[in-house]
Design an enzyme around this catalytic site. Structure first.
Site, PDB file in Angstrom:
ATOM      1  N   GLY B  18     -96.910  43.350  75.764  1.00 55.64           N
ATOM      2  CA  GLY B  18     -97.404  42.591  76.904  1.00 55.64           C
ATOM      3  C   GLY B  18     -98.477  41.631  76.396  1.00 55.64           C
ATOM      4  N   ALA B  19     -99.397  41.275  77.260  1.00 52.93           N
ATOM      5  CA  ALA B  19    -100.409  40.287  76.902  1.00 52.93           C
ATOM      6  C   ALA B  19    -101.281  40.756  75.728  1.00 52.93           C
ATOM      7  CB  ALA B  19    -101.281  39.979  78.120  1.00 52.93           C
ATOM      8  N   ASN B 111    -106.437  51.004  77.928  1.00 58.40           N
ATOM      9  CA  ASN B 111    -107.609  51.117  78.807  1.00 58.40           C
ATOM     10  C   ASN B 111    -108.061  52.556  79.037  1.00 58.40           C
ATOM     11  OD1 ASN B 111    -108.307  48.472  79.602  1.00 58.40           O
ATOM     12  ND2 ASN B 111    -106.514  48.377  80.942  1.00 58.40           N
ATOM     13  N   LYS B 193    -117.416  50.314  78.616  1.00 59.71           N
ATOM     14  CA  LYS B 193    -116.430  49.390  79.177  1.00 59.71           C
ATOM     15  C   LYS B 193    -116.076  49.789  80.617  1.00 59.71           C
ATOM     16  CE  LYS B 193    -112.481  46.588  78.164  1.00 59.71           C
ATOM     17  NZ  LYS B 193    -111.063  46.828  78.341  1.00 59.71           N
TER      18      LYS B 193
END
Lengths: 312, 312
Positions: B18-19, B111, B193
């Site tokens: 993906g990105a 993430n 984060k």
């Protein structure tokens, strides 16, 4: 005397002829009371076809009701039932004055906090009474109300104990087939009702347009509903309105009997109407905060709903 | 030795194109590193037209990249960059084994919490490294990545201090034009984060599909974002990862520079994809709870997002 009983055949005006106004006003009219409805969007339909209520307690149809298009047409009344959405409260500033006589009482059947105060500030505290509706209703077409169940009322006075007129109004509603209780303390009763409305009306919107049974079926959302109820109970307690903690489980059990129920706020939201965010979440939040209660979830729900409602 | 530097010209596999995978893998390939992409939906497009990155730092186009349709085609590699959505982690059980040699390292760029642990349990803790991406990206078409800004990485080891291989990977990324830091403690970095991701990714969904500037512009939602950050900081602190409270205002100020930014979770949600609820909210919530932190808002956000994501 201001708080005395009303005269025989006393005149009742109903402002806000949505589901609540039509249902309770309709019950009074059904039993021969002198009821006058302010109608706006449904005026022509009701003048033509009357008012229809479909109910598990028995359907009824009132072929002819007193339906007016403005409050000057109704004129001074003894008792005004106010059932507007609280988001339209500012409309009352123009709607109410033509209905006022010297002893006119204003009975708000609206949701949450802030409505009695609003009326008291503008029209005099001594006029103000409040009622809580425990009822599942929807306006399904012009002049047609669907009554799904429940239906009781709890009626009291603004910042004072019950008066002769309060007992009379309770008796009148009861005589018209409505289970009606006298509220010794209206603020306590409003807090008790919010113990249910805050979590169930709120989560039904914030968790993605879900019915009450879906909240109960999700263990986390059900836990969250309990936590929100505990916060409302804490806020009420800090304000001096004691609600026992086991009231939470009573509410959960009661909600289980309601099936796939859509709280009124969810219906408003799903139909693109403004949600009564301030009366159901904003005012209780501010009262709780002021009284020193710890209400992080109520705060969060209020902030989210305020934004969701604006974007609706 | 397992944690030694990789050999010259070491082989890098990218899983999850993906990105994130295409951007960082693309940067490495742009600078001549030996990169192999596992492609699924974009395989044919990338074999035909290559990989394109549009970036404020300068667009670049790689007309020919090593694009494979399965991991056996790639075979044993020295370093595996893992950039799958965490909601697809179970796919890794089949995808990773064909890439493993004796000293293969697995670097998750995913993430939140739970990904290093997932890899460690299945493939051995000594293989696992983790990276945090501070970057605004979107995959806008097959083989086309839009880079909006930022782009730094923070890379560390799973439950151990930096090793020779860690320093080497940091240097390699830096040599390819990526600002890359060595993370002394990966868990601390992940908590830091999450101080941003928890409120901004979460509220962008829960408050009705809004961008970060709309959160900042609403005084209540901005206050709620601060409260959520404080809860994440408290949870981190209870786990022994001290983050100073003034980090909150640093995050608010940083977010102001981002304009009408759509967090990746909002893009997932708006496009009907599953949201990474467990890694971004569920795991931090459970860790916080276990460590004795008071996290009512994080809990509520997690519960709401879990339901919203399922209904998406």
């Amino acid at each position: 005397m201001k708080f005395d009983a009303f005269p025989t055949g006393f005149k009742i005006a109903v402002i806000g002829s949505g589901a609540i106004g039509c249902y309770y006003g309709g019950r009074l009219a059904q039993h021969g009371r002198n009821v006058h409805f302010l109608m706006r969007r449904d005026l022509e339909a009701v003048r033509k076809d009357g008012l229809q209520v479909r109910s598990p307690d028995g359907d009824f149809h009132l072929p002819q009701v007193n339906a007016a298009g403005s409050t000057p047409e109704i004129g001074p009344s003894d008792l005004v039932l106010i059932a507007l959405k609280t988001t339209s409260n500012t409309d009352l500033e123009k709607l109410v004055p033509p209905l006022l006589g010297e002893n006119t009482a204003l009975l708000t059947l609206q949701n949450g906090f802030g409505n009695e105060d609003f009326l008291a500030e503008r029209f005099g505290a001594e006029r103000v009474m409040g009622g809580l509706c425990f009822v599942c209703l929807n306006r399904v077409a012009r002049g047609v109300i669907e009554h799904y169940g429940h239906g009781s009322l709890s009626i009291g006075e603004f910042n004072r104990p019950p008066q002769p007129r309060t007992r009379q109004v309770v008796e009148e509603f009861a005589a018209c087939g409505i289970v009606t209780r006298l509220a010794e303390n209206l603020v306590t009763e409003r807090w008790r009702k919010l113990v249910w409305n805050v979590p169930f009306n709120g989560l039904s919107i914030a968790a993605g347009k879900i019915t009450t049974d879906a909240i109960l079926a999700d263990a986390d959302l059900c836990a969250l509903a309990r936590s929100l109820m505990a916060e409302v109970i804490e806020a009420a307690g800090r304000e001096g309105h004691a609600i026992p903690r086991d009231f939470i489980e009573v509410q959960i059990a009661r909600t289980r009997t309601m099936g796939a129920y859509k709280p009124s706020s969810l219906i408003d939201y799903a139909e693109g109407r403004e949600v009564e965010v301030e009366s159901i979440w904003g005012e209780p939040y501010r009262r709780g905060l002021k009284a020193g209660a710890d209400v992080p979830r109520l705060e969060m729900l209020y902030f989210l709903l305020k934004k969701l409602s604006v974007r609706n």
